[in-house]
Design a protein around this motif. Structure first.
Motif, mmCIF file in Angstrom:
data_model
loop_
_atom_site.group_PDB
_atom_site.id
_atom_site.type_symbol
_atom_site.label_atom_id
_atom_site.label_comp_id
_atom_site.label_asym_id
_atom_site.label_seq_id
_atom_site.Cartn_x
_atom_site.Cartn_y
_atom_site.Cartn_z
ATOM 1 N N MET A 1 92.268 -63.777 -43.179
ATOM 2 C CA MET A 1 91.399 -62.698 -42.729
ATOM 3 C C MET A 1 90.069 -62.815 -43.466
ATOM 4 S SD MET A 1 91.885 -58.511 -42.921
ATOM 5 C CE MET A 1 93.494 -58.721 -43.537
ATOM 6 N N ARG A 2 89.028 -62.625 -42.741
ATOM 7 C CA ARG A 2 87.671 -62.679 -43.293
ATOM 8 C C ARG A 2 87.405 -61.492 -44.201
ATOM 9 N NH1 ARG A 2 82.673 -65.444 -40.763
ATOM 10 N NH2 ARG A 2 81.356 -65.215 -42.565
ATOM 11 N N HIS A 3 86.551 -61.699 -45.183
ATOM 12 C CA HIS A 3 86.133 -60.658 -46.121
ATOM 13 C C HIS A 3 84.641 -60.449 -45.890
ATOM 14 C CE1 HIS A 3 85.900 -58.844 -50.234
ATOM 15 N NE2 HIS A 3 87.123 -58.496 -49.916
ATOM 16 N N LEU A 4 84.210 -59.202 -45.759
ATOM 17 C CA LEU A 4 82.798 -58.918 -45.525
ATOM 18 C C LEU A 4 81.988 -58.984 -46.814
ATOM 19 C CD1 LEU A 4 83.124 -55.829 -43.190
ATOM 20 C CD2 LEU A 4 82.328 -58.103 -42.536
ATOM 21 N N ALA A 5 80.731 -59.378 -46.695
ATOM 22 C CA ALA A 5 79.813 -59.283 -47.828
ATOM 23 C C ALA A 5 79.439 -57.818 -48.042
ATOM 24 C CB ALA A 5 78.562 -60.128 -47.591
ATOM 25 N N ILE A 6 79.117 -57.129 -46.947
ATOM 26 C CA ILE A 6 78.740 -55.715 -47.035
ATOM 27 C C ILE A 6 79.301 -54.962 -45.829
ATOM 28 C CG2 ILE A 6 76.867 -54.029 -47.127
ATOM 29 C CD1 ILE A 6 75.075 -56.162 -48.331
ATOM 30 N N LEU A 7 79.913 -53.829 -46.121
ATOM 31 C CA LEU A 7 80.349 -52.901 -45.091
ATOM 32 C C LEU A 7 79.495 -51.648 -45.207
ATOM 33 C CD1 LEU A 7 82.252 -51.945 -42.842
ATOM 34 C CD2 LEU A 7 83.790 -51.109 -44.658
ATOM 35 N N ALA A 8 78.814 -51.312 -44.130
ATOM 36 C CA ALA A 8 78.004 -50.093 -44.086
ATOM 37 C C ALA A 8 78.838 -48.980 -43.463
ATOM 38 C CB ALA A 8 76.737 -50.337 -43.271
ATOM 39 N N ARG A 94 78.286 -61.635 -41.773
ATOM 40 C CA ARG A 94 78.943 -61.247 -43.035
ATOM 41 C C ARG A 94 78.886 -59.742 -43.266
ATOM 42 N NH1 ARG A 94 82.215 -62.905 -45.345
ATOM 43 N NH2 ARG A 94 81.507 -63.002 -47.469
ATOM 44 N N VAL A 95 78.411 -58.983 -42.276
ATOM 45 C CA VAL A 95 78.290 -57.534 -42.423
ATOM 46 C C VAL A 95 78.898 -56.832 -41.207
ATOM 47 C CG1 VAL A 95 76.192 -57.769 -43.802
ATOM 48 C CG2 VAL A 95 76.001 -57.365 -41.348
ATOM 49 N N ALA A 96 79.183 -55.551 -41.388
ATOM 50 C CA ALA A 96 79.647 -54.705 -40.290
ATOM 51 C C ALA A 96 79.283 -53.267 -40.620
ATOM 52 C CB ALA A 96 81.152 -54.845 -40.090
ATOM 53 N N ILE A 97 79.310 -52.433 -39.601
ATOM 54 C CA ILE A 97 79.063 -51.007 -39.784
ATOM 55 C C ILE A 97 80.162 -50.218 -39.098
ATOM 56 C CG2 ILE A 97 77.528 -50.876 -37.782
ATOM 57 C CD1 ILE A 97 75.947 -48.693 -39.394
ATOM 58 N N MET A 98 80.606 -49.164 -39.757
ATOM 59 C CA MET A 98 81.568 -48.228 -39.175
ATOM 60 C C MET A 98 80.813 -46.932 -38.933
ATOM 61 S SD MET A 98 84.997 -49.129 -41.335
ATOM 62 C CE MET A 98 86.149 -48.690 -40.027
ATOM 63 N N ASP A 99 80.773 -46.523 -37.671
ATOM 64 C CA ASP A 99 79.950 -45.381 -37.279
ATOM 65 C C ASP A 99 80.593 -44.721 -36.070
ATOM 66 O OD1 ASP A 99 77.784 -43.622 -36.818
ATOM 67 O OD2 ASP A 99 76.297 -45.173 -37.207
ATOM 68 N N ASP A 100 80.293 -43.448 -35.882
ATOM 69 C CA ASP A 100 80.810 -42.735 -34.722
ATOM 70 C C ASP A 100 79.925 -42.910 -33.500
ATOM 71 O OD1 ASP A 100 78.970 -41.143 -36.282
ATOM 72 O OD2 ASP A 100 79.441 -39.444 -34.998
ATOM 73 N N ASP A 137 91.623 -55.349 -37.974
ATOM 74 C CA ASP A 137 91.647 -56.060 -36.692
ATOM 75 C C ASP A 137 90.329 -56.771 -36.430
ATOM 76 O OD1 ASP A 137 94.225 -55.099 -36.323
ATOM 77 O OD2 ASP A 137 93.655 -53.594 -34.826
ATOM 78 N N PHE A 138 89.223 -56.111 -36.753
ATOM 79 C CA PHE A 138 87.896 -56.697 -36.585
ATOM 80 C C PHE A 138 87.781 -57.980 -37.423
ATOM 81 C CE2 PHE A 138 83.570 -57.162 -38.267
ATOM 82 C CZ PHE A 138 82.826 -57.219 -37.112
ATOM 83 N N LEU A 139 88.228 -57.909 -38.666
ATOM 84 C CA LEU A 139 88.123 -59.057 -39.559
ATOM 85 C C LEU A 139 89.016 -60.208 -39.100
ATOM 86 C CD1 LEU A 139 87.886 -57.197 -42.965
ATOM 87 C CD2 LEU A 139 86.077 -58.424 -41.762
ATOM 88 N N VAL A 140 90.166 -59.897 -38.574
ATOM 89 C CA VAL A 140 91.028 -60.941 -38.024
ATOM 90 C C VAL A 140 90.372 -61.567 -36.803
ATOM 91 C CG1 VAL A 140 93.224 -61.349 -36.821
ATOM 92 C CG2 VAL A 140 93.185 -59.999 -38.929
ATOM 93 N N ALA A 141 89.777 -60.751 -35.960
ATOM 94 C CA ALA A 141 89.157 -61.245 -34.725
ATOM 95 C C ALA A 141 87.963 -62.143 -34.996
ATOM 96 C CB ALA A 141 88.734 -60.065 -33.842
ATOM 97 N N VAL A 142 87.150 -61.807 -36.020
ATOM 98 C CA VAL A 142 85.962 -62.637 -36.290
ATOM 99 C C VAL A 142 86.329 -63.889 -37.062
ATOM 100 C CG1 VAL A 142 84.309 -60.745 -36.128
ATOM 101 C CG2 VAL A 142 85.253 -61.346 -38.356
ATOM 102 N N GLY A 143 87.479 -63.884 -37.741
ATOM 103 C CA GLY A 143 87.980 -65.068 -38.439
ATOM 104 C C GLY A 143 86.984 -65.712 -39.371
ATOM 105 N N ASP A 144 87.271 -66.925 -39.762
ATOM 106 C CA ASP A 144 86.378 -67.702 -40.651
ATOM 107 C C ASP A 144 85.598 -68.721 -39.885
ATOM 108 O OD1 ASP A 144 86.746 -66.545 -43.177
ATOM 109 O OD2 ASP A 144 88.681 -67.546 -43.344
#
Length: 144
Positions: A1-8, A94-100, A137-144
């Motif tokens: 599973m991928r690890h993010l550099a930054i999660l917003a 290497r980044v993602a955001i969680m937002d409504d 799930d997002f991290l699995v989907a984007v993979g390495d």
């Protein structure tokens, strides 16, 4: 599973009710810890006044609703409501955001992980537990 550099993380409607009432959402501390395990760094990306958010960080920690490290997260202020992920200073993959809401520019929407908006009457819910699963799930989907 991928690890993010930054999660917003968005603040209002995701982590807390809103910038005025500031009720912590159910499962907040557990959610934050699960996010921290999957990202090198985290930031609060918000259109809410940064002074208000900084006070909120302190209050949530003092009340035990958030882990101590939450008080030290950087705040990225977006007065126009557009949360441009290039401001995070990392490659987009290497980044993602969680937002409504889909607040990123259209070409960055593939890095958005939706979280169900928490609305009045602010009843307990399991949205943050589901958001933790969505992040994995997002991290699995984007993979390495």
């Amino acid at each position: 599973m991928r690890h993010l550099a930054i999660l917003a993380l968005d603040v209002e409607g995701v982590l807390v009710s809103n910038g005025v009432s500031q009720f912590p959402r159910s499962g907040l501390a557990t959610f934050l810890d699960s996010c921290r395990a999957l990202a090198d760094d985290m930031v609060l990306f918000t259109s809410c006044n940064p002074v208000v958010v900084a006070g909120l960080q302190q209050t949530l920690v003092q009340e035990g609703a958030a882990p101590a490290w939450f008080a030290d997260l950087a705040i990225l202020y977006s007065p126009d409501g557009v949360k441009d992920l290039t401001r995070l200073g990392q490659p987009l993959d290497r980044v993602a955001i969680m937002d409504d809401q889909p607040t990123t520019p259209v070409e960055q929407r593939h890095r958005w992980i939706p979280v169900v908006k928490w609305e009045s009457p602010y009843a307990a819910d399991d949205a943050l537990a589901k958001a933790s699963v969505a992040l994995r799930d997002f991290l699995v989907a984007v993979g390495d």
